[in-house]
Design an enzyme around this catalytic site. Structure first.
Site, PDB file in Angstrom:
ATOM      1  N   ARG A 103       0.891  -1.181   0.000  1.00 20.09           N
ATOM      2  CA  ARG A 103       0.000   0.000   0.000  1.00 20.09           C
ATOM      3  C   ARG A 103       0.916   1.215   0.000  1.00 20.09           C
ATOM      4  O   ARG A 103       1.685   1.405   0.947  1.00 20.09           O
ATOM      5  CB  ARG A 103      -0.886  -0.020   1.239  1.00 20.09           C
ATOM      6  CG  ARG A 103      -1.563   1.303   1.482  1.00 20.09           C
ATOM      7  CD  ARG A 103      -2.685   1.193   2.489  1.00 20.09           C
ATOM      8  NE  ARG A 103      -3.832   0.539   1.881  1.00 20.09           N
ATOM      9  CZ  ARG A 103      -5.037   0.487   2.415  1.00 20.09           C
ATOM     10  NH1 ARG A 103      -5.272   1.047   3.587  1.00 20.09           N
ATOM     11  NH2 ARG A 103      -6.036  -0.118   1.793  1.00 20.09           N
ATOM     12  N   HIS A 130      -7.330   1.214  -6.513  1.00 14.46           N
ATOM     13  CA  HIS A 130      -7.465   0.240  -5.410  1.00 14.46           C
ATOM     14  C   HIS A 130      -8.107  -1.025  -5.994  1.00 14.46           C
ATOM     15  O   HIS A 130      -9.279  -1.321  -5.746  1.00 14.46           O
ATOM     16  CB  HIS A 130      -8.331   0.856  -4.308  1.00 14.46           C
ATOM     17  CG  HIS A 130      -8.270   0.147  -2.995  1.00 14.46           C
ATOM     18  ND1 HIS A 130      -7.459  -0.943  -2.757  1.00 14.46           N
ATOM     19  CD2 HIS A 130      -8.938   0.374  -1.816  1.00 14.46           C
ATOM     20  CE1 HIS A 130      -7.617  -1.355  -1.502  1.00 14.46           C
ATOM     21  NE2 HIS A 130      -8.510  -0.572  -0.920  1.00 14.46           N
ATOM     22  N   GLN A 133      -9.922  -3.881  -3.878  1.00 15.37           N
ATOM     23  CA  GLN A 133     -11.263  -3.478  -3.456  1.00 15.37           C
ATOM     24  C   GLN A 133     -12.215  -3.535  -4.658  1.00 15.37           C
ATOM     25  O   GLN A 133     -13.357  -3.972  -4.530  1.00 15.37           O
ATOM     26  CB  GLN A 133     -11.214  -2.063  -2.862  1.00 15.37           C
ATOM     27  CG  GLN A 133     -12.535  -1.590  -2.324  1.00 15.37           C
ATOM     28  CD  GLN A 133     -12.970  -2.312  -1.049  1.00 15.37           C
ATOM     29  OE1 GLN A 133     -12.210  -2.373  -0.095  1.00 15.37           O
ATOM     30  NE2 GLN A 133     -14.165  -2.871  -1.034  1.00 15.37           N
ATOM     31  N   ASP A 225     -17.312   6.970  -1.023  1.00 14.74           N
ATOM     32  CA  ASP A 225     -16.049   6.801  -0.290  1.00 14.74           C
ATOM     33  C   ASP A 225     -15.769   8.119   0.428  1.00 14.74           C
ATOM     34  O   ASP A 225     -16.435   9.135   0.175  1.00 14.74           O
ATOM     35  CB  ASP A 225     -14.923   6.440  -1.285  1.00 14.74           C
ATOM     36  CG  ASP A 225     -13.579   6.177  -0.615  1.00 14.74           C
ATOM     37  OD1 ASP A 225     -13.539   5.914   0.605  1.00 14.74           O
ATOM     38  OD2 ASP A 225     -12.542   6.233  -1.320  1.00 14.74           O
ATOM     39  N   CYS A 265     -16.261   1.357   0.459  1.00 19.03           N
ATOM     40  CA  CYS A 265     -15.100   0.499   0.693  1.00 19.03           C
ATOM     41  C   CYS A 265     -14.695   0.477   2.155  1.00 19.03           C
ATOM     42  O   CYS A 265     -14.002  -0.444   2.590  1.00 19.03           O
ATOM     43  CB  CYS A 265     -13.934   0.964  -0.170  1.00 19.03           C
ATOM     44  SG  CYS A 265     -13.440   2.666   0.181  1.00 19.03           S
ATOM     45  N   ARG A 293     -13.513  -8.983   0.980  1.00 20.48           N
ATOM     46  CA  ARG A 293     -12.087  -8.749   0.707  1.00 20.48           C
ATOM     47  C   ARG A 293     -11.308 -10.058   0.857  1.00 20.48           C
ATOM     48  O   ARG A 293     -10.437 -10.382   0.044  1.00 20.48           O
ATOM     49  CB  ARG A 293     -11.517  -7.680   1.665  1.00 20.48           C
ATOM     50  CG  ARG A 293     -11.991  -6.265   1.410  1.00 20.48           C
ATOM     51  CD  ARG A 293     -11.424  -5.699   0.116  1.00 20.48           C
ATOM     52  NE  ARG A 293      -9.984  -5.578   0.125  1.00 20.48           N
ATOM     53  CZ  ARG A 293      -9.299  -4.536   0.581  1.00 20.48           C
ATOM     54  NH1 ARG A 293      -9.941  -3.489   1.059  1.00 20.48           N
ATOM     55  NH2 ARG A 293      -7.973  -4.517   0.534  1.00 20.48           N
TER      56      ARG A 293
HETATM   57  N1   CP Z   1     -11.149  -0.560   2.167  1.00 19.91           N
HETATM   58  C1   CP Z   1      -9.888  -0.616   2.606  1.00 19.91           C
HETATM   59  O1   CP Z   1      -8.922  -0.786   1.846  1.00 19.91           O
HETATM   60  O2   CP Z   1      -9.756  -0.496   3.963  1.00 19.91           O
HETATM   61  P1   CP Z   1      -8.399  -0.321   4.779  1.00 19.91           P
HETATM   62  O3   CP Z   1      -7.868   1.054   4.457  1.00 19.91           O
HETATM   63  O4   CP Z   1      -8.800  -0.442   6.243  1.00 19.91           O
HETATM   64  O5   CP Z   1      -7.440  -1.392   4.363  1.00 19.91           O
HETATM   65  N1  NVA Z   2      -9.941   6.718  -0.962  1.00 17.36           N
HETATM   66  C1  NVA Z   2      -9.548   6.147   0.304  1.00 17.36           C
HETATM   67  C2  NVA Z   2      -9.734   4.669   0.286  1.00 17.36           C
HETATM   68  C3  NVA Z   2      -9.434   3.976   1.592  1.00 17.36           C
HETATM   69  C4  NVA Z   2      -9.592   2.500   1.537  1.00 17.36           C
HETATM   70  C5  NVA Z   2      -8.109   6.514   0.615  1.00 17.36           C
HETATM   71  O1  NVA Z   2      -7.261   6.431  -0.282  1.00 17.36           O
HETATM   72  O2  NVA Z   2      -7.827   6.904   1.750  1.00 17.36           O
END
Ligand code: CP
Ligand code: NVA
Length: 308
Positions: A103, A130, A133, A225, A265, A293
């Site tokens: 990430r 992402h 997701q 989101d 998400c 997930r």
């Molecule tokens: N939806 C998602 O990716 O959640 P986290 O940021 O908690 O991993």
């Molecule tokens: N758009 C959000 C998604 C989190 C899972 C972020 O990037 O923080």
């Protein structure tokens, strides 16, 4: 099939459908008593430059359910691109572990990890998209609607990484995608161009609107989101002034099809982008979506590790 999972657009519709079939099979197998330990002795390195609940726990549990193990590397630990170059991190880790999930802030870093590591790399969220997701969301729509093709999927809110992956996966599977977002918060130009190419191939219709009420008419799915993604915290006050007309609340949901499902998400910022009433109401599928997930990621890992 490609040996990394970086973006939905890297895969054909047939490959995405095969991953969804595999996720359904692995989910059934899990609830029928457990998965076969096909990844016995295999270990995933999980690199996090940002916080996480779902991604961290679901990938760790996916590896365990398949007989393998996972190592969590926190934002303070490896200093990807700071303490050490991304290319060096990739070339060191490939000697210790069997697969990497990362990430990252900068999408370029996930591309570099994949370029330099000889082992599979999974994008666990970047500033661009992402995809894990996104695959999960297709699985959730399929389970709740029986199909994805031909549905109207409407995203209300910020044109962020999540909006990009939702557009790409639903267009890939032949669903129409509409986004309603404020001016200045559009999906990235690259994300839109890729979305248009995907839609041209599948026949999906894309609409880019400003008005959420116009957008949700005939919606089968409403998706939202956070208004402020990780890394944009200093913009939060401005965003909280711009986005309230894009809140997914009971009134907006009542303007969609009566059997519309509402997705997010997570993490949700309750009573900002999504009201409690909707999040905990009859249209919401946010928790089954989060649970999926685990199953979608098992399919991704299983598929990538098959060739190893
Ligand atoms: N939806 C998602 O990716 O959640 P986290 O940021 O908690 O991993
Ligand atoms: N758009 C959000 C998604 C989190 C899972 C972020 O990037 O923080």
């Amino acid at each position: 099939m490609k040996s990394d999972f970086l973006s939905i657009s890297d895969f054909s519709r047939v490959e995405i459908e095969a991953l969804l079939d595999l996720a359904i099979q692995l989910k059934k197998q899990w609830f029928a008593g457990g998965n076969d330990p096909v990844l016995k002795g295999k270990v995933m390195a999980m690199i996090f430059q940002k916080p996480s609940l779902r991604t961290r726990v679901s990938f760790d549990m996916a590896m365990r359910h398949l007989g393998g193990d996972a190592l969590y590397l926190s934002p303070n630990e490896i200093g990807l691109g700071k303490r050490e170059s991304v290319a060096d991190v990739a070339r060191v880790l490939e000697g210790y572990v069997d697969i990497i999930m990362a990430r990252v802030f900068d999408h370029q870093h996930i591309l570099e990890l994949a370029q330099y590591a000889s082992i599979p790399v999974i994008n666990g969220l970047s500033d661009f998209d992402h995809p894990c997701q996104g695959l999960t969301d297709a699985l959730t729509i399929l389970e709740h609607k029986g199909k994805v093709e031909g549905l109207n999927v409407v995203y209300v809110g910020d044109g962020n990484n999540m909006a990009t992956s939702v557009m790409h996966i639903v267009a890939k599977l032949g669903a129409n995608f509409t986004i309603a977002n404020p001016e200045g918060y559009d999906i990235s130009q690259t994300g839109i161009e890729i979305g248009k190419q995907i839609a041209n191939e599948s026949g999906a219709k894309l609409r880019f609107l400003r008005n959420p009420h116009e957008a949700v008419k005939d919606a089968d799915v409403i998706y939202t989101d956070t208004w402020t993604s990780m890394g944009q915290e200093e913009e939060a006050a401005v965003r909280e002034k711009v986005f309230p007309p894009y809140q997914v609340n009971a009134k907006l949901v009542s303007e969609a099809k009566p059997d519309v499902i509402v997705m997010h998400c997570l993490p949700a910022h309750r009573n900002f982008e999504l009201t409690d009433e909707v999040a905990d109401g009859p249209h919401s599928v946010i928790f089954p979506q989060a649970h999926n997930r685990l199953h979608a990621e098992k399919a991704i890992i299983y598929q990538l590790m098959r060739g190893q």
